[in-house]
Design a protein around this motif. Sequence first.
Motif, PDB file in Angstrom:
ATOM      1  N   ARG A   1       4.044  15.583 -14.335  1.00  0.00           N
ATOM      2  CA  ARG A   1       3.938  16.374 -13.144  1.00  0.00           C
ATOM      3  C   ARG A   1       2.674  15.306 -12.425  1.00  0.00           C
ATOM      4  O   ARG A   1       1.863  15.653 -13.254  1.00  0.00           O
ATOM      5  N   ILE A   2       2.784  14.901 -10.949  1.00  0.00           N
ATOM      6  CA  ILE A   2       1.555  13.895 -10.727  1.00  0.00           C
ATOM      7  C   ILE A   2       1.364  15.004  -9.323  1.00  0.00           C
ATOM      8  O   ILE A   2       2.356  15.493  -8.506  1.00  0.00           O
ATOM      9  N   LYS A   3       0.496  14.891  -9.595  1.00  0.00           N
ATOM     10  CA  LYS A   3      -0.322  15.978  -8.222  1.00  0.00           C
ATOM     11  C   LYS A   3      -0.276  15.136  -6.799  1.00  0.00           C
ATOM     12  O   LYS A   3      -0.905  14.728  -6.579  1.00  0.00           O
ATOM     13  N   GLY A   4       0.003  16.174  -5.586  1.00  0.00           N
ATOM     14  CA  GLY A   4      -0.097  15.382  -4.679  1.00  0.00           C
ATOM     15  C   GLY A   4      -1.165  16.160  -3.632  1.00  0.00           C
ATOM     16  O   GLY A   4      -2.139  16.935  -4.158  1.00  0.00           O
ATOM     17  N   VAL A   5      -1.372  15.601  -2.502  1.00  0.00           N
ATOM     18  CA  VAL A   5      -2.503  15.777  -1.637  1.00  0.00           C
ATOM     19  C   VAL A   5      -2.346  17.787  -1.221  1.00  0.00           C
ATOM     20  O   VAL A   5      -3.847  18.408  -1.708  1.00  0.00           O
ATOM     21  N   ARG A   6      -1.122  17.947  -1.505  1.00  0.00           N
ATOM     22  CA  ARG A   6      -0.929  19.627  -0.632  1.00  0.00           C
ATOM     23  C   ARG A   6      -1.687  21.000  -2.382  1.00  0.00           C
ATOM     24  O   ARG A   6      -2.605  21.735  -2.003  1.00  0.00           O
ATOM     25  N   SER A   7      -1.711  19.955  -3.391  1.00  0.00           N
ATOM     26  CA  SER A   7      -1.999  20.328  -4.817  1.00  0.00           C
ATOM     27  C   SER A   7      -3.793  20.777  -4.799  1.00  0.00           C
ATOM     28  O   SER A   7      -4.327  21.454  -5.219  1.00  0.00           O
ATOM     29  N   ARG A   8      -4.107  18.836  -4.389  1.00  0.00           N
ATOM     30  CA  ARG A   8      -5.346  18.714  -4.089  1.00  0.00           C
ATOM     31  C   ARG A   8      -5.782  19.516  -3.630  1.00  0.00           C
ATOM     32  O   ARG A   8      -7.190  20.230  -4.104  1.00  0.00           O
ATOM     33  N   LEU A   9      -6.097  20.121  -2.411  1.00  0.00           N
ATOM     34  CA  LEU A   9      -6.607  20.837  -1.222  1.00  0.00           C
ATOM     35  C   LEU A   9      -6.303  22.330  -1.798  1.00  0.00           C
ATOM     36  O   LEU A   9      -7.908  22.738  -0.765  1.00  0.00           O
TER      37      LEU A   9
ATOM     38  N   ILE B   1       0.748  -0.932   0.066  1.00  0.00           N
ATOM     39  CA  ILE B   1      -0.001  -0.103   0.204  1.00  0.00           C
ATOM     40  C   ILE B   1       0.741   1.466   0.063  1.00  0.00           C
ATOM     41  O   ILE B   1       2.281   1.812   0.740  1.00  0.00           O
ATOM     42  N   VAL B   2       0.594   2.168  -0.908  1.00  0.00           N
ATOM     43  CA  VAL B   2       1.285   3.462  -1.363  1.00  0.00           C
ATOM     44  C   VAL B   2       0.375   4.403  -0.848  1.00  0.00           C
ATOM     45  O   VAL B   2      -0.834   4.355  -1.552  1.00  0.00           O
ATOM     46  N   VAL B   3       0.342   5.951   0.338  1.00  0.00           N
ATOM     47  CA  VAL B   3      -0.418   6.703  -0.162  1.00  0.00           C
ATOM     48  C   VAL B   3       0.298   7.815  -0.532  1.00  0.00           C
ATOM     49  O   VAL B   3       1.298   7.657  -1.254  1.00  0.00           O
ATOM     50  N   GLU B   4      -0.638   8.682  -1.083  1.00  0.00           N
ATOM     51  CA  GLU B   4      -0.244   9.189  -1.706  1.00  0.00           C
ATOM     52  C   GLU B   4       0.990  10.382  -1.258  1.00  0.00           C
ATOM     53  O   GLU B   4       0.417  10.708  -0.067  1.00  0.00           O
ATOM     54  N   SER B   5       1.165  11.120  -1.957  1.00  0.00           N
ATOM     55  CA  SER B   5       2.564  12.241  -1.843  1.00  0.00           C
ATOM     56  C   SER B   5       1.460  13.003  -0.747  1.00  0.00           C
ATOM     57  O   SER B   5       0.451  13.923  -1.570  1.00  0.00           O
ATOM     58  N   LYS B   6       2.432  14.102  -0.098  1.00  0.00           N
ATOM     59  CA  LYS B   6       1.770  14.900   0.148  1.00  0.00           C
ATOM     60  C   LYS B   6       2.588  16.387  -1.174  1.00  0.00           C
ATOM     61  O   LYS B   6       1.519  17.385  -1.338  1.00  0.00           O
TER      62      LYS B   6
ATOM     63  N   LYS C   1       5.437  15.233  -7.657  1.00  0.00           N
ATOM     64  CA  LYS C   1       5.998  14.290  -7.961  1.00  0.00           C
ATOM     65  C   LYS C   1       6.146  14.953  -9.329  1.00  0.00           C
ATOM     66  O   LYS C   1       4.958  14.526 -10.060  1.00  0.00           O
ATOM     67  N   ILE C   2       7.375  14.710  -9.776  1.00  0.00           N
ATOM     68  CA  ILE C   2       7.700  14.255 -11.522  1.00  0.00           C
ATOM     69  C   ILE C   2       7.786  12.601 -11.829  1.00  0.00           C
ATOM     70  O   ILE C   2       8.939  12.437 -11.270  1.00  0.00           O
ATOM     71  N   ASP C   3       7.529  12.389 -12.771  1.00  0.00           N
ATOM     72  CA  ASP C   3       7.033  10.640 -13.075  1.00  0.00           C
ATOM     73  C   ASP C   3       8.069  10.547 -13.781  1.00  0.00           C
ATOM     74  O   ASP C   3       9.002  11.464 -14.066  1.00  0.00           O
TER      75      ASP C   3
END
Length: 133
Positions: free
Chosen positions: A82-90, A67-72, A75-77
Motif C-alpha cells: 500500500r502506497i499512501k496518497g496525499v489524503r492519507s498523509r494529510l 513528472i508524476v504527482v502523488e495520487s490523492k 494505491k496498491i503497487d
Amino acid sequence: MAFSAGSSTDATDKNDVLKFKDVNSASQWLFREALDPSNNSEVCLPDDPELLGDLTARRFSVIAGKIVVESKDDKIDSEGIRIKGVRSRLGRSPDKGDGVVIAWWTANYGSVVADWNSISGLGHVEGYKNRWQ
C-alpha cells in the motif's frame, strides 16, 4: 471548460526538459513553477494555512522522463504494498489546493495545453471582467 486530470498532455516544465504523466501532474507542477518569485508571476495567494498545506503536501517523482504527482488516494503497487496518497498523509482531502490549481489551469490553459512562454502573464486573463465591474 472541463478539467480532465487523467488526460494526457504535451506540456513540459518551464525549461522544456521534462514532460508530464497527465494533466493533473502538469497542473500541479506548473502551478508550483508559477509561484516561484523568480518567474515574475502575478499569482498571489491568500494567507491561509490550510491552502498552503494543500499546495505543499504533494510529492513528485520523475519516471521515464515524466513528472508524476502523488495520487490523492492510496494505491496498491504491483507487489501488493500500500502506497499512501496525499489524503492519507494529510488526514483530509486537499480540496482547497486542488480547487486553486484547477481554477488556475483552466484560466491559463482551458482544455488546450500551451508552452511556458505563452503563459508568461500568469494570474491575469486578458479581457476578463468580473461580475462586479
